[in-house]
Scaffold this active site. Structure first.
Site, PDB file in Angstrom:
ATOM      1  N   ASP A  28      42.081 -29.229  45.009  1.00 60.99           N
ATOM      2  CA  ASP A  28      43.100 -29.996  44.311  1.00 60.99           C
ATOM      3  C   ASP A  28      43.961 -30.660  45.391  1.00 60.99           C
ATOM      4  O   ASP A  28      43.788 -30.397  46.588  1.00 60.99           O
ATOM      5  CB  ASP A  28      43.927 -29.048  43.440  1.00 60.99           C
ATOM      6  CG  ASP A  28      45.083 -29.734  42.757  1.00 60.99           C
ATOM      7  OD1 ASP A  28      44.867 -30.795  42.142  1.00 60.99           O
ATOM      8  OD2 ASP A  28      46.211 -29.213  42.843  1.00 60.99           O
ATOM      9  N   ASP A  30      47.928 -32.035  44.855  1.00 60.22           N
ATOM     10  CA  ASP A  30      49.341 -31.657  44.754  1.00 60.22           C
ATOM     11  C   ASP A  30      49.496 -30.140  44.708  1.00 60.22           C
ATOM     12  O   ASP A  30      48.902 -29.472  43.853  1.00 60.22           O
ATOM     13  CB  ASP A  30      49.956 -32.260  43.484  1.00 60.22           C
ATOM     14  CG  ASP A  30      50.228 -33.749  43.633  1.00 60.22           C
ATOM     15  OD1 ASP A  30      51.023 -34.111  44.513  1.00 60.22           O
ATOM     16  OD2 ASP A  30      49.650 -34.536  42.867  1.00 60.22           O
ATOM     17  N   ASP A 190      46.260 -24.749  42.782  1.00 57.91           N
ATOM     18  CA  ASP A 190      47.586 -24.125  42.756  1.00 57.91           C
ATOM     19  C   ASP A 190      48.203 -24.065  41.365  1.00 57.91           C
ATOM     20  O   ASP A 190      49.274 -23.482  41.207  1.00 57.91           O
ATOM     21  CB  ASP A 190      48.556 -24.901  43.662  1.00 57.91           C
ATOM     22  CG  ASP A 190      49.017 -26.189  43.011  1.00 57.91           C
ATOM     23  OD1 ASP A 190      50.246 -26.331  42.785  1.00 57.91           O
ATOM     24  OD2 ASP A 190      48.170 -27.039  42.710  1.00 57.91           O
TER      25      ASP A 190
END
Length: 253
Positions: A28, A30, A190
């Site tokens: 991922d 961000d 995250d």
């Protein structure tokens, strides 16, 4: 619940060795490559204040985590503005992305250990892709600011798939583009949305506790959590994976 280093748990709980020989690693962006959520939070908070959202009371970080973090802009717009037509909601999120990109140019920094894991991946000749719910201009800007434009073989964004995260489509598309097997690939994520997407795509997900509560992340079923790419738990799992037969290591068939 905080995940321990594993001394009192079954080793397999923190293992990636079943993936050997490893073919690819998916990331991922961000909150996974960099701690960008504070910038997203700031941009949403300021623009929502300008339209007197919630009676002019600023949104909290808890609200941001629950309603916004990790989600695709279509879902964010519907959630924030259920009485607006989608086009109007998306105009708001577009304006927010413009502000975010302006902030990011001076404030984005890599997560601790990012360049260490980059070297580990490059040394083994593994394929890699960035897979994000962010708009493509955001994704490509972040990758460029982090000096990773030459690192990723592909960038997959949710809006260019049939369904964005938490559905598995973006991660399945990454496998297709890289021409690798889900049985020899793992993911760094995250957010709850991202972890759910990876799990739905039937790949192990290593969760990063950059901003989201560990208890929420664990409910999405990552294989284990790490604080950043310097976490000893990650490197113990990678060493075991090397021993089991990752590319570049000597192992039995």
């Amino acid at each position: 619940m905080t995940v321990s280093s594993g001394e009192n748990s079954a080793d397999s709980k923190y293992s990636l060795s079943g993936l050997a020989p490893l073919e690819a690693v998916l990331f991922d962006i961000d909150g996974t490559l960099c701690d960008s959520d504070p910038l997203h939070y700031y941009a949403f908070r300021e623009l929502l204040l300008q339209i007197d959202y919630n009676g002019g009371v600023p949104i909290t970080e808890e609200f941001f985590i629950e309603k916004i973090a990790g989600k695709h802009n279509d879902d964010i717009a519907r959630g924030l503005f259920p009485n607006w037509d989608l086009e109007k909601g998306l105009k708001f999120t577009d304006d927010k992305e413009v502000l975010f990109r302006k902030l990011a140019k001076d404030q984005v920094k890599p997560l601790n250990g990012l360049h260490k894991i980059r070297k580990w991946i490059e040394d083994r000749g593994l394929k890699r892709a960035a897979v994000s719910n962010a708009p493509r201009p955001n994704a490509e800007l972040m990758i460029s600011l982090l000096g990773l434009s030459d690192f990723f073989h592909a960038v997959v964004v949710g809006s260019e798939c049939d369904r964005a995260k938490p559905f598995p489509d973006p991660y399945l598309k990454a496998l297709e583009v890289l021409q690798v097997s889900k049985d020899h690939t793992f993911i760094f994520e995250d957010s709850v949305s991202g972890i759910k997407a990876g799990v739905a795509a039937e790949m192990p997900v290593v969760g990063l506790t950059t901003r989201n509560p560990e208890s929420l992340l664990m409910e999405a079923k990552p294989v284990f959590l790490i604080r950043d790419y310097d976490d000893p738990k990650l490197w113990a799992a990678l060493a075991e994976l090397d021993q089991k037969g990752a590319p570049g290591a000597t192992a039995a068939a």
